[in-house]
Design an enzyme around this catalytic site. Structure first.
Site, PDB file in Angstrom:
ATOM      1  N   GLY A  27       0.819  -1.212   0.000  1.00 55.81           N
ATOM      2  CA  GLY A  27       0.000   0.000   0.000  1.00 55.81           C
ATOM      3  C   GLY A  27       0.845   1.251   0.000  1.00 55.81           C
ATOM      4  O   GLY A  27       2.082   1.202   0.098  1.00 55.81           O
ATOM      5  N   THR A  29       1.367   3.741   2.101  1.00 59.19           N
ATOM      6  CA  THR A  29       2.180   4.136   3.256  1.00 59.19           C
ATOM      7  C   THR A  29       3.263   3.102   3.540  1.00 59.19           C
ATOM      8  O   THR A  29       4.417   3.454   3.799  1.00 59.19           O
ATOM      9  CB  THR A  29       1.296   4.349   4.501  1.00 59.19           C
ATOM     10  OG1 THR A  29       0.197   5.196   4.155  1.00 59.19           O
ATOM     11  CG2 THR A  29       2.072   5.026   5.622  1.00 59.19           C
ATOM     12  N   ALA A  84      -3.078   0.759   6.878  1.00 63.80           N
ATOM     13  CA  ALA A  84      -4.465   0.417   7.188  1.00 63.80           C
ATOM     14  C   ALA A  84      -5.355   1.475   6.548  1.00 63.80           C
ATOM     15  O   ALA A  84      -4.945   2.627   6.384  1.00 63.80           O
ATOM     16  CB  ALA A  84      -4.693   0.355   8.697  1.00 63.80           C
ATOM     17  N   GLU A 104      -1.700 -10.319   3.506  1.00 69.52           N
ATOM     18  CA  GLU A 104      -1.370  -9.459   4.648  1.00 69.52           C
ATOM     19  C   GLU A 104      -1.732 -10.138   5.964  1.00 69.52           C
ATOM     20  O   GLU A 104      -0.973 -10.094   6.932  1.00 69.52           O
ATOM     21  CB  GLU A 104      -2.092  -8.117   4.521  1.00 69.52           C
ATOM     22  CG  GLU A 104      -1.506  -7.220   3.437  1.00 69.52           C
ATOM     23  CD  GLU A 104      -2.324  -5.966   3.173  1.00 69.52           C
ATOM     24  OE1 GLU A 104      -1.759  -5.021   2.604  1.00 69.52           O
ATOM     25  OE2 GLU A 104      -3.523  -5.934   3.522  1.00 69.52           O
TER      26      GLU A 104
END
Length: 227
Positions: A27, A29, A84, A104
């Site tokens: 993702g 981040t 998240a 994940e």
């Protein structure tokens, strides 16, 4: 926003030390965490082994020269850092915006310390404004879609262009537009018991730390220890 994501990712990399086996999240981040680990491997000689959560992260890590192992070749992971999509006050979260939720969760399960990196916009009172991803096997997916529709979950198949997105594990994703999930734990159990559901994006009671970057700086939230 990108600057905050980078700050959170780089901060998480400070928890990584020589000799660790680390889970590399997927993702926007987690990307910065992986980049920082790659920099440290190259510039500082950091000795780590990575376990990845998607084909995208595998490609990124390989390009950075981070040594990798398969999840099947390790018994435990010292530290996993991932992003998240939403985190509530009880440290439950929704993940899977990048369609990697199954891998994940598989990597998170044998992890000794599990850290999420987020910007402040991801911290919410109640989960559910972000659509909840549910990974389903292709066989019977349309029937399951109708079951979700009848239950009022406002389902939609995750698309890639004009076709249904197929995950790394060759499954479909049905996103549920729930608005507010009053009891994430109970709803997670409901999905766990639904035939055809491989995994869902509710990560309840799994995370140990949440690193939150905002314009005012970085804070580290610690989840209460069980028991």
């Amino acid at each position: 926003m990108e600057a905050l994501k980078k700050i959170a990712g780089v901060t998480a990399a400070q928890y990584v030390t020589d000799g660790m086996t680390i889970g590399l999240g997927t993702g926007s981040t987690a990307y910065y965490f992986v980049e920082e680990i790659g920099r440290r491997v190259k510039q500082e000689g950091l000795q780590v082994v990575g376990v990845t959560t998607s084909s995208v992260t595998s490609k990124q890590a390989e390009g950075l020269g981070i040594p990798l192992k398969s999840i099947d070749d390790i018994d435990s992971i010292d530290l996993t850092v991932d992003g998240a999509d939403e985190v509530d006050k009880d440290f439950n979260g929704i993940k899977g915006g990048g369609a990697a939720l199954l891998m994940e969760k598989i990597v998170a399960t044998p992890t000794k310390e599990y850290i999420w990196v987020v910007d402040a916009s991801k911290m919410v009172e109640h989960l559910g404004a972000f659509k909840l991803p549910v990974e389903v096997v292709q066989y019977g997916a349309d029937r399951l879609f109708r079951v979700f529709e009848k239950a009022g979950y406002k389902p939609s198949f995750r698309m890639k262009g004009d076709s249904r997105l197929v995950t790394d594990m060759q499954n479909y994703i049905i996103d549920l537009d729930l608005g507010c999930i009053k009891d994430p734990v109970a709803f997670g159990h409901l999905l766990d018991g639904t035939v055809g559901v491989v995994e869902h994006g509710l990560f309840n009671g799994m995370v140990d730390k949440v690193i939150v970057a905002s314009k005012d700086g970085v804070i580290v939230l610690e989840a209460p220890k069980a028991g």
